[in-house]
Design a protein around this motif. Structure first.
Motif, PDB file in Angstrom:
ATOM      1  N   ASP A   7       0.809  -1.215   0.000  1.00  0.00           N
ATOM      2  CA  ASP A   7       0.000   0.000   0.000  1.00  0.00           C
ATOM      3  C   ASP A   7       0.848   1.273   0.000  1.00  0.00           C
ATOM      4  O   ASP A   7       0.329   2.367   0.205  1.00  0.00           O
ATOM      5  CB  ASP A   7      -0.951   0.011   1.201  1.00  0.00           C
ATOM      6  N   LYS A   8       2.164   1.130  -0.203  1.00  0.00           N
ATOM      7  CA  LYS A   8       3.062   2.279  -0.230  1.00  0.00           C
ATOM      8  C   LYS A   8       3.558   2.506  -1.662  1.00  0.00           C
ATOM      9  O   LYS A   8       3.502   1.605  -2.506  1.00  0.00           O
ATOM     10  CB  LYS A   8       4.263   2.057   0.693  1.00  0.00           C
ATOM     11  N   GLU A   9       4.053   3.699  -1.909  1.00  0.00           N
ATOM     12  CA  GLU A   9       4.694   3.947  -3.198  1.00  0.00           C
ATOM     13  C   GLU A   9       5.903   3.036  -3.329  1.00  0.00           C
ATOM     14  O   GLU A   9       6.764   2.975  -2.448  1.00  0.00           O
ATOM     15  CB  GLU A   9       5.116   5.410  -3.324  1.00  0.00           C
ATOM     16  N   SER A  10       5.979   2.319  -4.442  1.00  0.00           N
ATOM     17  CA  SER A  10       6.987   1.265  -4.566  1.00  0.00           C
ATOM     18  C   SER A  10       8.373   1.782  -4.951  1.00  0.00           C
ATOM     19  O   SER A  10       9.383   1.201  -4.557  1.00  0.00           O
ATOM     20  CB  SER A  10       6.535   0.222  -5.594  1.00  0.00           C
ATOM     21  N   THR A  40       2.004   1.250  -6.489  1.00  0.00           N
ATOM     22  CA  THR A  40       2.316   0.477  -5.283  1.00  0.00           C
ATOM     23  C   THR A  40       2.785  -0.933  -5.594  1.00  0.00           C
ATOM     24  O   THR A  40       2.837  -1.775  -4.706  1.00  0.00           O
ATOM     25  CB  THR A  40       1.085   0.416  -4.355  1.00  0.00           C
ATOM     26  N   GLN A  77       1.832  -6.133   2.844  1.00  0.00           N
ATOM     27  CA  GLN A  77       2.848  -5.893   1.826  1.00  0.00           C
ATOM     28  C   GLN A  77       3.782  -7.094   1.771  1.00  0.00           C
ATOM     29  O   GLN A  77       4.031  -7.747   2.796  1.00  0.00           O
ATOM     30  CB  GLN A  77       3.640  -4.619   2.129  1.00  0.00           C
TER      31      GLN A  77
END
Length: 611
Positions: A10-13, A66, A186
């Motif tokens: 759910d984070k910027e990859s 993400t 994640q």
């Protein structure tokens, strides 16, 4: 040799990918890139050279999404360039790959005949084209990857993403390492554990032929037959700080200074002093089986081969078994004599060294018992072996091996004691004496490290030398080989290691007033000591500069050598562990004074996972 990182969550990859790639710089690379899936679009950023170049491009135009994959490349097919950097794409597919596709030229011709146009010189790009073709036929992404790899001959660790399937990373491996990192909401993919330690310590090591579907919610693994399988989750105790420099200028310097701790960890819980024996977890060879061993074959490359040469002295002396030390890269290309009474020992820091792993498999296929000595539990070598003995050195980031070498030496010494006890060649009392010597080694190395100022003075005097010669007799011969290898690896000075008795059979012709000669000359064994003094005299007579590594109570050599470096006196078979430390420091300081990239020397990589 290359590095792979993948993230879905759910984070910027992109920042996670670049951070992970930084942790894999030690593997060696010449270019890097990331592919991020976001908004049903595939965004790729690549750059030649250091990761800073990629980081700058990513920060200028951050790819949003993400889910993504990243890669550091070490060129095998095609020169270092932006076009040849990974990830490679075709239409809506991006791939990163470690390994070699042996039939890529034939596959490219077939694909070109269908109208495909290639944008790189690499073998890897073939994967993107094959997978895209399968997707065009309506196959889903996991099956497209399965069908693609069936057409490929070679080795691979492969991670695949597609904008048509924006929530899944598909990865698969054969003869190249791949781990899955497990998190909450994640999950991760990498070619090596350090890439992910800041995010998780729970890892799954993929087996040969496995295919994994990685989503934010979980990981599903399927074997070569397409059946869902459960692979064990391993808890890695290394902390992220263990992979940081800890105040040292370079990882190599930190790892040299970590050796007392690393050796203590290698010995801890294994030495049974009261019984005069060794306990290795998972040991499954009975005394009767050990007594049937007629030959030990050690398979290794580079520094690990040097530890094997030292191990030959140890095993033959204490267990009285004939030992051959084979260059793994040569072993399987001849017709080696192997039978079920032979014990094959593979030595590798990573447990993934391609040549060593292939030779190990060859020895096993011919019937040998198998034992692996390595630093990474769950690596391909430990999975292949009947018995695995970990060196417990902890992460080694510097390309030039230091603590991996010394922990391999003490592991081989423990193995020699165990085999000697099981074969009856060592009494309880004799084994206790040997184990007592082992307990003293960490403190001895702490004392040796105090010689660093003296080594720096030597380094400063000879940093501009064009050639070095290293000499050692008996158990010191592999130390001479290792000292020369360390110097040439990171300083780029031509250096040769020789057995002292071989000097007059050629190398003596090179000696003049410009030639520094490092002589490893502890007093034990006494015959070798007397002979090595003769070597020193021969060097002096021809004007060579002598740098002598000697016991701290040895004053005989003072008037013979130009420089002396004193070390604690160890027993003959353990003296290599102690005497190699000044040579590591010498190589380090010469390279550092010459302004070289100590941790990432040119043309070298940490984990050599291709032939």
């Amino acid at each position: 040799m290359c590095g792979i990182v993948g993230y879905v969550g759910d984070k910027e990859s992109a920042p996670i990918l670049v951070s992970g790639l930084k942790k894999l710089e030690y593997r060696g690379y010449d270019s890097a890139g990331v592919a991020v899936v976001g908004g049903n679009a595939l965004n790729v950023v690549r750059a030649t050279g250091k990761l800073k170049n990629l980081e700058n491009r990513v920060s200028q135009e951050p790819p949003q999404g993400t889910l993504g994959i990243g890669h550091t490349r070490w060129a095998t097919h095609g020169r270092p360039s932006d076009e040849n950097a990974h990830p490679h794409t075709y239409k809506n597919v991006a791939v990163v790959h470690n390994g070699i596709i042996e039939n890529h030229l034939a596959l490219k011709e077939e694909l070109r005949a269908k109208g495909h146009v290639f944008s790189s010189e690499t073998d890897t790009e073939v994967f993107a084209h094959l997978i895209s073709d399968e997707l065009e036929r309506g196959v889903d992404l996991p099956d497209a990857v399965r069908l693609a790899i069936k057409q490929v001959k070679g080795t691979y660790a492969l991670a695949v993403v597609s904008s048509r399937d924006p929530n899944r990373i598909i990865c698969t491996k054969d003869a190249s390492p791949m781990v899955l990192g497990l998190g909450q909401g994640q999950n991760f993919v990498a070619s090596d554990v350090p890439a992910l330690l800041e995010h998780t310590r729970d890892f799954v090591y993929m087996e040969e032929g496995d295919l994994a579907i990685v989503t934010a919610q979980g990981v599903d693994i399927f074997n070569r037959q397409g059946n869902k399988v459960n692979r064990p989750t391993r808890r890695i105790d290394w902390t992220p700080m263990m992979a940081e420099k800890g105040g040292h200028k370079h990882f190599m310097h930190k790892e040299i200074w970590e050796q007392p701790r690393a050796i203590a960890d290698t010995l801890r819980g294994r030495m049974l002093l009261s019984e005069g024996d060794i306990h290795f977890e998972g040991w499954n060879l009975s005394a009767d089986k050990v007594r049937t061993i007629t030959k030990v074959t050690i398979l290794a490359c580079g520094t690990s081969w040097h530890s094997g040469v030292a191990g030959k002295h140890m095993i033959e002396s204490l267990a009285r078994i004939p030992v051959e030390v084979e260059l793994a890269s040569e072993f399987r290309y001849r017709d080696p004599i192997v039978d079920p009474t032979h014990l094959a020992i593979a030595i590798s820091q990573s447990g993934e060294t391609a040549d060593t792993l292939a030779a190990f498999k060859e020895a096993k296929a011919r019937g040998a018992m198998s034992l692996a000595i390595c630093n990474v539990m769950g690596s391909a070598m430990t999975r292949e072996a009947d018995i695995s003995v970990l060196t417990n050195a902890g992460p080694e980031i510097g390309v030039a091996s230091t603590k991996a070498f010394t922990t391999q030496l003490v592991t081989l010494y423990m193995l020699a004691v165990k085999l000697g006890r099981m074969r009856g060649t060592l009494t309880v009392k004799a084994a206790q004496e040997h184990l007592t010597h082992l307990t003293q080694i960490p403190k001895m190395i702490e004392d040796v490290l105090k010689c660093e100022p003296s080594v720096k003075r030597v380094a400063r005097e000879f940093m501009a030398a064009q050639d070095f010669l290293f000499l050692g007799r008996g158990p010191m011969h592999p130390v001479a080989l290792e000292g020369a290898l360390k110097l040439k690896e990171i300083s780029y000075i031509h250096a040769e290691g020789y057995a002292g008795g071989e000097m007059k059979h050629g190398p003596i012709a090179l000696i003049d007033e410009k030639m520094p000669v490092v002589v490893i000359a502890p007093k034990q064994p006494s015959v070798a000591y007397e002979k090595i003094i003769g070597n020193i005299e021969e060097v002096r007579a021809r004007g060579g500069k002598v740098i002598a590594i000697i016991d701290e109570d040895d004053h005989h050599v003072d008037g013979l050598a130009d420089h002396v470096i004193r070390i604690p006196a160890a027993c003959a078979l353990l003296a290599p562990v102690v005497s190699t430390i000044p040579l590591q420091l010498l190589a380090y300081h010469v390279a550092e004074m010459r302004g070289n990239d100590v941790d990432q020397p040119r043309n070298l990589a940490k984990s050599v996972t291709v032939e």
